[in-house]
Write an enzyme that holds these catalytic residues in place. Structure first.
Site, PDB file in Angstrom:
ATOM      1  N   ARG A 152       0.825  -1.215   0.000  1.00 30.81           N
ATOM      2  CA  ARG A 152       0.000   0.000   0.000  1.00 30.81           C
ATOM      3  C   ARG A 152       0.859   1.265   0.000  1.00 30.81           C
ATOM      4  O   ARG A 152       0.670   2.172  -0.821  1.00 30.81           O
ATOM      5  CB  ARG A 152      -0.919   0.000   1.232  1.00 30.81           C
ATOM      6  CG  ARG A 152      -1.967  -1.097   1.229  1.00 30.81           C
ATOM      7  CD  ARG A 152      -2.734  -1.116   2.535  1.00 30.81           C
ATOM      8  NE  ARG A 152      -1.894  -1.538   3.652  1.00 30.81           N
ATOM      9  CZ  ARG A 152      -1.431  -0.752   4.596  1.00 30.81           C
ATOM     10  NH1 ARG A 152      -1.715   0.538   4.579  1.00 30.81           N
ATOM     11  NH2 ARG A 152      -0.678  -1.218   5.575  1.00 30.81           N
ATOM     12  N   ILE A 153       1.782   1.344   0.937  1.00 31.78           N
ATOM     13  CA  ILE A 153       2.587   2.552   1.076  1.00 31.78           C
ATOM     14  C   ILE A 153       3.608   2.650  -0.053  1.00 31.78           C
ATOM     15  O   ILE A 153       3.812   3.724  -0.628  1.00 31.78           O
ATOM     16  CB  ILE A 153       3.276   2.573   2.453  1.00 31.78           C
ATOM     17  CG1 ILE A 153       2.217   2.612   3.562  1.00 31.78           C
ATOM     18  CG2 ILE A 153       4.223   3.768   2.583  1.00 31.78           C
ATOM     19  CD1 ILE A 153       2.778   2.414   4.966  1.00 31.78           C
ATOM     20  N   ASP A 172       8.899  -6.579  -5.264  1.00 25.31           N
ATOM     21  CA  ASP A 172       7.893  -7.052  -4.317  1.00 25.31           C
ATOM     22  C   ASP A 172       7.613  -8.508  -4.669  1.00 25.31           C
ATOM     23  O   ASP A 172       7.550  -8.853  -5.856  1.00 25.31           O
ATOM     24  CB  ASP A 172       6.604  -6.226  -4.414  1.00 25.31           C
ATOM     25  CG  ASP A 172       5.636  -6.556  -3.280  1.00 25.31           C
ATOM     26  OD1 ASP A 172       5.635  -5.844  -2.265  1.00 25.31           O
ATOM     27  OD2 ASP A 172       4.873  -7.549  -3.425  1.00 25.31           O
ATOM     28  N   CYS A 231      11.462   4.574   6.151  1.00 23.18           N
ATOM     29  CA  CYS A 231      10.338   5.002   6.979  1.00 23.18           C
ATOM     30  C   CYS A 231       9.430   3.810   7.269  1.00 23.18           C
ATOM     31  O   CYS A 231       8.240   3.981   7.554  1.00 23.18           O
ATOM     32  CB  CYS A 231       9.540   6.106   6.288  1.00 23.18           C
ATOM     33  SG  CYS A 231      10.443   7.643   6.068  1.00 23.18           S
ATOM     34  N   ALA A 232       9.969   2.596   7.195  1.00 22.44           N
ATOM     35  CA  ALA A 232       9.166   1.380   7.373  1.00 22.44           C
ATOM     36  C   ALA A 232       9.345   0.812   8.770  1.00 22.44           C
ATOM     37  O   ALA A 232       8.539   1.059   9.667  1.00 22.44           O
ATOM     38  CB  ALA A 232       9.541   0.348   6.309  1.00 22.44           C
ATOM     39  N   ARG A 233      10.396   0.038   8.979  1.00 17.78           N
ATOM     40  CA  ARG A 233      10.654  -0.593  10.268  1.00 17.78           C
ATOM     41  C   ARG A 233      12.153  -0.581  10.541  1.00 17.78           C
ATOM     42  O   ARG A 233      12.964  -0.853   9.659  1.00 17.78           O
ATOM     43  CB  ARG A 233      10.155  -2.054  10.282  1.00 17.78           C
ATOM     44  CG  ARG A 233       8.641  -2.194  10.297  1.00 17.78           C
ATOM     45  CD  ARG A 233       8.060  -1.796  11.646  1.00 17.78           C
ATOM     46  NE  ARG A 233       6.628  -1.989  11.712  1.00 17.78           N
ATOM     47  CZ  ARG A 233       5.722  -1.074  11.400  1.00 17.78           C
ATOM     48  NH1 ARG A 233       6.121   0.119  10.956  1.00 17.78           N
ATOM     49  NH2 ARG A 233       4.428  -1.333  11.505  1.00 17.78           N
ATOM     50  N   ASP A 257      13.387   7.375   9.605  1.00 15.23           N
ATOM     51  CA  ASP A 257      12.289   7.658  10.541  1.00 15.23           C
ATOM     52  C   ASP A 257      12.201   6.583  11.605  1.00 15.23           C
ATOM     53  O   ASP A 257      11.494   6.747  12.594  1.00 15.23           O
ATOM     54  CB  ASP A 257      10.961   7.747   9.783  1.00 15.23           C
ATOM     55  CG  ASP A 257       9.801   8.161  10.676  1.00 15.23           C
ATOM     56  OD1 ASP A 257       9.965   9.139  11.442  1.00 15.23           O
ATOM     57  OD2 ASP A 257       8.744   7.509  10.625  1.00 15.23           O
ATOM     58  N   GLU A 262      14.396   1.886  19.678  1.00 12.52           N
ATOM     59  CA  GLU A 262      13.853   3.223  19.880  1.00 12.52           C
ATOM     60  C   GLU A 262      13.447   3.408  21.338  1.00 12.52           C
ATOM     61  O   GLU A 262      13.022   2.446  21.985  1.00 12.52           O
ATOM     62  CB  GLU A 262      12.649   3.435  18.949  1.00 12.52           C
ATOM     63  CG  GLU A 262      13.015   3.350  17.467  1.00 12.52           C
ATOM     64  CD  GLU A 262      11.806   3.507  16.543  1.00 12.52           C
ATOM     65  OE1 GLU A 262      10.666   3.578  17.055  1.00 12.52           O
ATOM     66  OE2 GLU A 262      11.998   3.556  15.321  1.00 12.52           O
ATOM     67  N   HIS A 280      10.146   8.560  14.382  1.00 12.24           N
ATOM     68  CA  HIS A 280       9.034   7.653  14.040  1.00 12.24           C
ATOM     69  C   HIS A 280       7.720   8.434  13.864  1.00 12.24           C
ATOM     70  O   HIS A 280       6.721   8.176  14.539  1.00 12.24           O
ATOM     71  CB  HIS A 280       8.876   6.580  15.112  1.00 12.24           C
ATOM     72  CG  HIS A 280       8.311   5.301  14.573  1.00 12.24           C
ATOM     73  ND1 HIS A 280       8.712   4.068  15.011  1.00 12.24           N
ATOM     74  CD2 HIS A 280       7.377   5.055  13.618  1.00 12.24           C
ATOM     75  CE1 HIS A 280       8.044   3.123  14.365  1.00 12.24           C
ATOM     76  NE2 HIS A 280       7.228   3.708  13.515  1.00 12.24           N
ATOM     77  N   GLY A 282       6.011   8.695  10.858  1.00 16.18           N
ATOM     78  CA  GLY A 282       5.347   8.358   9.606  1.00 16.18           C
ATOM     79  C   GLY A 282       3.839   8.483   9.625  1.00 16.18           C
ATOM     80  O   GLY A 282       3.234   8.938   8.647  1.00 16.18           O
ATOM     81  N   ALA A 283       3.205   8.092  10.716  1.00 12.36           N
ATOM     82  CA  ALA A 283       1.737   8.130  10.792  1.00 12.36           C
ATOM     83  C   ALA A 283       1.237   9.282  11.666  1.00 12.36           C
ATOM     84  O   ALA A 283       0.054   9.337  11.986  1.00 12.36           O
ATOM     85  CB  ALA A 283       1.220   6.816  11.352  1.00 12.36           C
TER      86      ALA A 283
END
Length: 528
Positions: A152-153, A172, A231-233, A257, A262, A280, A282-283
């Protein structure tokens, strides 16, 4: 019928409007309850909405005698006891799509800030330094963006990058040539992508397979001067390798990010002027927080209205009489899926599951979901479960077919799983033996008898005298002990297979010694 919904964490009124507008739902927002008070209050409610502050414990769920659904306004559900919810027949839903736009925008913002050195220039200006020469950046136009993970992202980032007139190449596990053409991107392996990219952005979940996906070896294959965005994990990038690559000048810059641990306020990467970072975020937008609340509110309304929810996280309750009959097959179904995913290198396009014997007259949907979960677990990790497996498969464009047949091939019960790719078909079948448990009894056209558990080595070889002894001797050189062995062949002197169970995990290096033999065509390590 009237229902009551309790909201125990702060949510905006705009986010819960679907609940407010429902005629048969009353909403109470009580955000200052202690765990003890919440456990006492939940007795009177049909639904509970939380964010990350409330810890929904086993005791709370047990106390909610009327509780039907728990909604988490966000992606993760770490603060909810999923096992307890499932045990008590309570559906848990979350909002996996609510932060897509925010995460994609943050990625592009980091990409542009990295290219133009905006944070560094601002910091210098704050230090009263008008330094233009040090902060000369590069244009994105005409550069190649490598996207690893086109979910999605990742798709949203790719579309935005094309708006900046970048070339986009992507990897992917579910990206077919047709999908790539539709998105206007080129398709390749991870290695293909990182070799040609000027900028690399990562959008995969953190799994065993993706941990340190970007390590020193991967960085060595990249262009000199590449710039990397994550910016994922945290943990997908080997941070020590990234640090050294920046110091050595191989990597020109990085925008992060997320970090492996963390908070990361004293991380050595933050000491490098080529690195920009955010905590972190991103959202972390007003819109995303509102969107996730709307998504879970809609799911609560759906469930209380008797409809199916869109984003279930745990296993829904199944009638007890059906559950008693199919539950013993759950393990077998999932392991068949896991077994086949190791044997299938190409992109899966279609999944066929055949049920026969004792399974011909029961609801097999839960078994199919377990099979899909096993097939896709390597790609989705813990995010995939029995409930959302079919939904995630559908999102990837997979065709799933269930077949009920009377042809049992001599077994009282049989589950056969077949996966089709552009290059061919792979299949395996299993049965549940009374008193002995699950067995894999067919692999492609070969009859075998394999307990689907532990560490397995699959070998395709030429049928000839001494083949078994040769494999045993070669494995012994690497101190790999064989526990059991299954063999199958199509005809004398033709193609044959071996299925070995061994005492511990084997690596590609361990198996390399086997592939050096010209009479051994294929070797695969399988973890069950």
């Amino acid at each position: 019928m009237a229902y009551r919904v309790l909201i125990s964490d702060p949510l905006s009124e705009d986010g819960i409007y679907p609940l407010r507008e429902a005629d048969n739902i009353t909403v109470d927002m009580l955000t200052d309850l202690t765990p003890e008070q919440l456990t006492e209050a939940i007795v009177d409610y049909d639904a509970l909405l939380v964010r990350s502050q409330t810890k929904v414990t086993k005791e709370m769920i047990a106390a909610g005698k009327q509780l039907k659904i728990i909604g988490r306004a966000g992606v993760g559900v770490d603060n909810i006891d999923l096992d307890a919810a499932t045990e008590h027949g309570v559906i848990v839903v979350n909002a996996p799509d609510g932060n897509t736009n925010s995460a994609a925008e943050h990625t592009v913002a980091m990409l542009m800030a990295l290219a133009r050195k905006i944070p560094q220039a601002y910091y210098a200006l704050k230090q009263q330094k008008w330094d233009r020469k040090t902060h000369v950046g590069v244009e994105l136009k005409g550069k190649t963006l490598g996207v690893i993970g086109l979910g999605r992202i990742g798709r949203e980032v790719a579309l935005r990058a094309k708006g900046q007139r970048m070339k986009v190449t992507a990897y992917d596990p579910f990206l077919t040539e047709e999908k790539a053409d539709q998105l206007g991107v080129t398709q390749g392996s991870v290695e293909d992508v990182i070799k040609v990219a000027d900028f690399i952005t990562i959008h995969t979940p953190l799994l065993k397979e993706t941990k340190h996906l970007i390590d020193a070896a991967a960085i060595d294959k990249m262009k000199k001067g590449v710039q990397i965005v994550n910016c994922a994990r945290g943990g997908i990038i080997d941070e020590d390798a990234l640090y050294q690559a920046i110091v050595d000048g191989k990597v020109a810059g990085a925008a992060l990010d997320v970090f492996e641990e963390e908070p990361a306020t004293e991380h050595k990467l933050l000491e490098l002027p080529q690195v920009i970072a955010t905590p972190h975020l991103g959202a972390s937008t007003i819109e995303a927080q509102e969107s996730v609340a709307i998504d879970v509110s809609h799911d609560v309304v759906r469930l209380l209205s008797g409809d199916l929810v869109k984003n279930p996280v745990n296993l829904p309750s199944v009638p007890k009489d059906i559950m008693r009959k199919i539950e013993p097959f759950f393990y077998l179904a999932e392991k068949l899926g896991m077994f086949l995913t190791h044997l299938t290198d190409d992109i899966i396009e279609e999944i066929n599951v055949y049920y026969s014997g004792e399974l011909h007259d029961v609801e097999v949907g839960p078994l199919t979901r377990n099979t899909i979960k096993g097939l896709l677990k390597n790609h989705f990790g813990d995010h995939i479960n029995d409930v959302n497996a079919a939904y995630l498969a559908e999102q990837q464009g997979l065709v799933i077919n269930e077949h009920i047949t009377s042809h049992t091939e001599g077994f009282i019960n049989l589950i056969k799983v077949e996966v089709k790719t552009a290059t061919g078909t792979k299949a395996a079948a299993g049965t549940l033996l009374k008193g002995l448990g699950p067995r894999i009894v067919q692999v492609e056209d070969y009859n075998v008898d394999l307990v689907p558990a532990g560490h397995v080595i699959f070998i395709r070889h030429k049928d000839q005298p001494g083949a078994i002894g040769k494999v045993g001797s070669l494995l012994a050189q690497n101190q790999i002990n064989i526990a059991t062995m299954q063999v199958g062949r199509s005809n004398i002197g033709g193609a044959a297979i071996m299925l070995l169970t061994v005492d511990e995990t084997v690596t590609e290096q361990d198996l390399a010694i086997l592939t050096e033999d010209a009479e051994i065509f294929e070797v695969t390590a399988i973890e069950l």
